[in-house]
Design a protein around this motif. Structure first.
Motif, PDB file in Angstrom:
ATOM      1  N   ASP A 115       0.516 133.893  65.297  1.00 33.12           N
ATOM      2  CA  ASP A 115      -0.385 134.438  66.307  1.00 33.12           C
ATOM      3  C   ASP A 115      -0.884 133.390  67.298  1.00 33.12           C
ATOM      4  N   HIS A 161       1.266 131.456  60.168  1.00 36.69           N
ATOM      5  CA  HIS A 161       0.914 132.354  59.069  1.00 36.69           C
ATOM      6  C   HIS A 161       2.159 132.935  58.412  1.00 36.69           C
ATOM      7  N   GLU A 163     -10.933 136.670  51.557  1.00 39.36           N
ATOM      8  CA  GLU A 163      -9.718 135.901  51.855  1.00 39.36           C
ATOM      9  C   GLU A 163      -9.895 134.402  51.635  1.00 39.36           C
ATOM     10  N   ARG A 192       1.602 142.399  54.879  1.00 44.06           N
ATOM     11  CA  ARG A 192       0.950 142.331  56.185  1.00 44.06           C
ATOM     12  C   ARG A 192       1.314 143.548  57.037  1.00 44.06           C
ATOM     13  N   ARG A 214      -0.558 146.587  56.016  1.00 43.71           N
ATOM     14  CA  ARG A 214      -1.944 146.464  56.457  1.00 43.71           C
ATOM     15  C   ARG A 214      -2.071 146.668  57.969  1.00 43.71           C
ATOM     16  N   GLY A 266      -0.351 140.221  63.480  1.00 44.20           N
ATOM     17  CA  GLY A 266      -1.657 140.324  62.829  1.00 44.20           C
ATOM     18  C   GLY A 266      -2.746 140.746  63.792  1.00 44.20           C
ATOM     19  N   ARG A 267      -3.976 140.530  63.355  1.00 43.21           N
ATOM     20  CA  ARG A 267      -5.120 141.018  64.119  1.00 43.21           C
ATOM     21  C   ARG A 267      -5.200 140.473  65.547  1.00 43.21           C
ATOM     22  N   PRO A 268      -4.837 139.202  65.812  1.00 42.45           N
ATOM     23  CA  PRO A 268      -4.921 138.743  67.201  1.00 42.45           C
ATOM     24  C   PRO A 268      -4.036 139.568  68.146  1.00 42.45           C
ATOM     25  N   PHE A 275     -12.698 141.552  67.976  1.00 49.04           N
ATOM     26  CA  PHE A 275     -13.006 141.229  66.580  1.00 49.04           C
ATOM     27  C   PHE A 275     -14.404 141.738  66.214  1.00 49.04           C
ATOM     28  N   LYS A 329      -6.117 142.479  53.460  1.00 52.46           N
ATOM     29  CA  LYS A 329      -4.695 142.362  53.098  1.00 52.46           C
ATOM     30  C   LYS A 329      -4.581 142.463  51.585  1.00 52.46           C
ATOM     31  N   HIS A 359      -4.507 127.965  68.477  1.00 49.75           N
ATOM     32  CA  HIS A 359      -3.748 129.215  68.655  1.00 49.75           C
ATOM     33  C   HIS A 359      -3.372 129.439  70.125  1.00 49.75           C
ATOM     34  N   LYS A 392      -7.020 131.680  71.198  1.00 50.21           N
ATOM     35  CA  LYS A 392      -8.346 131.096  70.892  1.00 50.21           C
ATOM     36  C   LYS A 392      -8.610 130.066  71.963  1.00 50.21           C
TER      37      LYS A 392
HETATM   38  P1  AMP Z   1      -4.796 138.181  60.239  1.00 48.46           P
HETATM   39  O1  AMP Z   1      -3.982 137.105  59.588  1.00 48.46           O
HETATM   40  O2  AMP Z   1      -3.974 139.265  60.799  1.00 48.46           O
HETATM   41  O3  AMP Z   1      -5.916 138.680  59.355  1.00 48.46           O
HETATM   42  O4  AMP Z   1      -5.507 137.510  61.499  1.00 48.46           O
HETATM   43  C1  AMP Z   1      -6.188 136.326  61.325  1.00 48.46           C
HETATM   44  C2  AMP Z   1      -6.316 135.632  62.641  1.00 48.46           C
HETATM   45  O5  AMP Z   1      -7.351 136.268  63.384  1.00 48.46           O
HETATM   46  C3  AMP Z   1      -6.687 134.189  62.457  1.00 48.46           C
HETATM   47  O6  AMP Z   1      -5.832 133.360  63.213  1.00 48.46           O
HETATM   48  C4  AMP Z   1      -8.055 134.085  62.992  1.00 48.46           C
HETATM   49  O7  AMP Z   1      -8.241 132.899  63.691  1.00 48.46           O
HETATM   50  C5  AMP Z   1      -8.185 135.254  63.936  1.00 48.46           C
HETATM   51  N1  AMP Z   1      -9.574 135.681  63.885  1.00 48.46           N
HETATM   52  C6  AMP Z   1     -10.247 136.055  62.790  1.00 48.46           C
HETATM   53  N2  AMP Z   1     -11.523 136.376  63.119  1.00 48.46           N
HETATM   54  C7  AMP Z   1     -11.644 136.185  64.460  1.00 48.46           C
HETATM   55  C8  AMP Z   1     -12.690 136.329  65.420  1.00 48.46           C
HETATM   56  N3  AMP Z   1     -13.927 136.766  65.030  1.00 48.46           N
HETATM   57  N4  AMP Z   1     -12.435 136.034  66.721  1.00 48.46           N
HETATM   58  C9  AMP Z   1     -11.215 135.603  67.099  1.00 48.46           C
HETATM   59  N5  AMP Z   1     -10.176 135.436  66.235  1.00 48.46           N
HETATM   60  C10 AMP Z   1     -10.377 135.728  64.946  1.00 48.46           C
END
Ligand code: AMP
Ligand code: ZN
Length: 288
Positions: free
Chosen positions: A14, A39, A73, A99, A102, A132-134, A153, A167, A249, A253
């Motif tokens: 990410d 990751h 986690e 992943r 999820r 992932g989440r990003p 987020f 996860k 990142h 980020k």
């Molecule tokens: P995941 O592995 O899909 O759960 O995503 C994790 C990623 O999301 C990591 O690289 C974190 O740096 C990023 N992340 C988690 N919390 C936040 C947040 N509050 N703001 C920005 N990035 C975040």
């Protein structure tokens, strides 16, 4: 002082930099070495190593694996990964499969909250990389559901927010021995980031040390000076080493910079030399 960064992400997870862009930047900043720690994947390492050779920056083959404890986690960094290890590849593909399940559940939750995203577009944002989440945050931003990645987020994706799904991953007690068997040096990423109670965290780290944990990531963009001191004290008490990295990142980020984190990270090559001494003492392969 020659500086290093032992925690970086590329487009293979990410981050937003290609490995060659990451290494160019490392060279421009005068870094002597970086670890690429995407990751749940080693896919970007060959390209990173080739660029490292071209730029004259040492690349440590790394990865960052997700694991889950009873409190939440825990992220595990593996360094000096082997070139070929069927058990490690197996582990990584299991983590990526979990992943994906999820990710789909989170996108479904987002849809039910009125954010009409498709898994396909989120996956497209990740390209070949670990999704992932990003990537969900970027899709939410692109649709105008939020005004910034951090708002994505805060409103939806962070732990405890309405679209969050934990996860279903392995425990650190399983992940760490797998990395050790593959010959990796293992560090606990940003131990104080999650806000776990200190007594529980110390007891957990002690147990993980007995399972092969080598180090704590004391220096990290989100660690306060008191967090660094606590890691140093715990490492000394438990015979662990220390690692450090920005958790860069790219534009995912934007306030975290390669090498310097939020501006005040200073990681010397002495950290790396200490890790290499530990590897030598353990009889593990040392490639420099
Ligand atoms: P995941 O592995 O899909 O759960 O995503 C994790 C990623 O999301 C990591 O690289 C974190 O740096 C990023 N992340 C988690 N919390 C936040 C947040 N509050 N703001 C920005 N990035 C975040
Ligand atoms: Zn990440």
């Amino acid at each position: 002082m020659q500086r290093i960064d032992l925690h970086t992400h590329t487009v293979f997870s990410d981050g937003t930099d290609l490995p060659c862009q990451l290494l160019k930047q490392a060279k421009a900043m005068g870094l002597a070495a970086i670890a690429v720690t995407d990751h749940d994947t080693c896919e970007g390492l060959a390209a990173a190593e080739a660029s490292g050779q071209a730029e004259g920056v040492q690349v440590i083959r790394g990865c960052k694996l997700s694991s889950m404890t009873e409190r939440g986690e825990m992220h595990i960094l593996g360094y000096w990964l082997p070139y070929r290890s069927a058990p490690l590849e197996d582990l990584l593909s299991r983590l990526r499969a979990q992943r994906n399940v999820r990710n789909e559940r989170m996108v479904e939750k987002l849809c039910s909250l009125g954010c009409r995203l498709s898994m396909e577009e989120v996956q497209n944002l990740a390209g070949q990389g670990t999704c992932g989440r990003p990537h969900m945050a970027r899709a939410l931003l692109a649709h105008g559901y939020v005004r910034s990645l951090s708002e994505a987020f805060e409103r939806y994706l962070a732990s405890g927010r309405p679209a969050y799904v934990p996860k279903e991953v392995l425990s650190p007690d399983e992940v760490i021995p797998s990395l050790v068997r593959a010959g990796a040096t293992v560090s606990l990423a940003h131990p104080l980031l999650h806000g776990y109670p200190e007594s529980w965290l110390f007891a957990t780290i002690k147990r993980l040390r007995d399972l092969g944990l080598d180090a704590l990531e004391a220096w990290h963009s989100e660690h306060k000076p008191s967090d660094v001191h606590l890691c140093q004290a715990w490492a000394q008490a438990l015979g662990l080493d220390l690692t450090g990295g920005s958790d860069y990142h790219g534009s995912n980020k934007p306030n975290v910079h390669l090498g310097t984190g939020r501006g005040n990270l200073q990681l010397s090559t002495a950290i790396l030399e200490k890790l290499l001494r530990r590897r030598r003492a353990q009889g593990r392969l040392v490639k420099v």
